[in-house]
Design an enzyme around this catalytic site. Sequence first.
Site: not given
Length: 460
Positions: A229, A273-275
């Site tokens: 991300g 959190e991006d994944n």
Amino acid sequence: MASESESRHVLKLALASASVVWYISLWTIGMIGCVAARKRYRLRPRSPLASAPASSVPGVSIIRPLKGLDTNLYENLESTFMQEYANFELWFCVDDEDDQALPIVRDLMAKYPNVNARIAIRNGLTVGVNPKVNNLMTAYRQAAHDILWVLDSNVMVDVGTLARSVDILSPPSTAHPPKHRIGVVHHVPFAYVSKPSLGSYVEQAFLNTNHAKMYIAINTVAVESCVVGKSCLYRKSDLERVDGSFRPIANAENGGQQPGERGLEAFGRFLAEDNMIAGALWHELGLRHDLSCDVAHNAIGDMTLMDYIARRIRWIRVRKRMVFAATMVEPFTESILAGCLASLGLNYLLGIPPWLFLLLHFLVWLYVDFDVYASLAGYPMPTAIRLQFIFAWIVRELLALPIWFVAIVGNVVVWRGTRYEVLQNGEVRKASQDGGGLLGWLRRRGRKSADYYEPLEVRE
């Protein structure tokens, strides 16, 4: 006796054959990544959206989380002011008014007065344990546009990146729409060293070769979500319908949604959190991801070798809790272990000397990695840095297995000076801050480990 000898022969034959089949499969994946990189990144055409009027292009809210004076910060932030796109706003997120990044932001806002740029102060707003998500929340809630582009502070992008990315996320209507709508457009990291050090060069060798090759291959095959991300575009309206449970939503295309907490705040409980956001959009809404032909230029400052090791341990431990099987297989995808196993298998099956096979194996592996580097950079690796790069590449390959072994036996990670325990479902909770264990020792041996590559305090 003969039966026992035959059984051993059958077992050795099976193991030798399995090692060769695995090796061929691994090379197939690697070549998919190499060829896809050539096709995608060696030509970056200008998007028609780059010259279109504001009324004819979708609005985009660009959100950049900031924390202190990161490497190349001025140039990184300026690259978003300079986007060739007529309809965007900029949000710069900080925890408080004393953040050292703010003078740079204000200088850029004065330099580009025609750009709609704003500062979002967190002021203690907390939705979870992830400090980046907390940092983003004020801008996320106030963003004027549905399309969000979230970029880390150590990322610099080309002026045409936004237009080309929106082309993918919001393509023109066609008579035959695709089966799956694109929910995330992301950019593969391409590292460059701004302050030479061994750890910086090793990180560069990792990101620009093996990591990029496998990342591009997985996203080309597109059988599962795989997103880093550092630079991602997605729609707020999509994110508001998911909760990170990965449970498919009934009637997702007709506006269905999960009960309970949704949106960005639902991902404050995860460290990666991006994944998790990308995975939720994939599994809950049935959306897919795509890479644009741009890279996220990733500035690496003064990173020590211990910093590199601690960073790799941290993210392997996080990934282990999210994709356990893939993490367990990871050592067998590295050049040394895969090459050694294949050399033994081919020696047993065909009598090929292991030393000869390994010599050819490493030469071809390095050549392919050089080719991936050239594709991402847009030019061949300069001759002046080749020997230095090869040395860093060798160090990276030698460290891969020891780092994996250390990472796999623990669940505590250190991110931006805070210790977290990674839980079974990929969530995290704060751990005791005693700084013990191997990660604490690594941090004491090198300088302070940070999610961004530069220490946050100003050095005298």
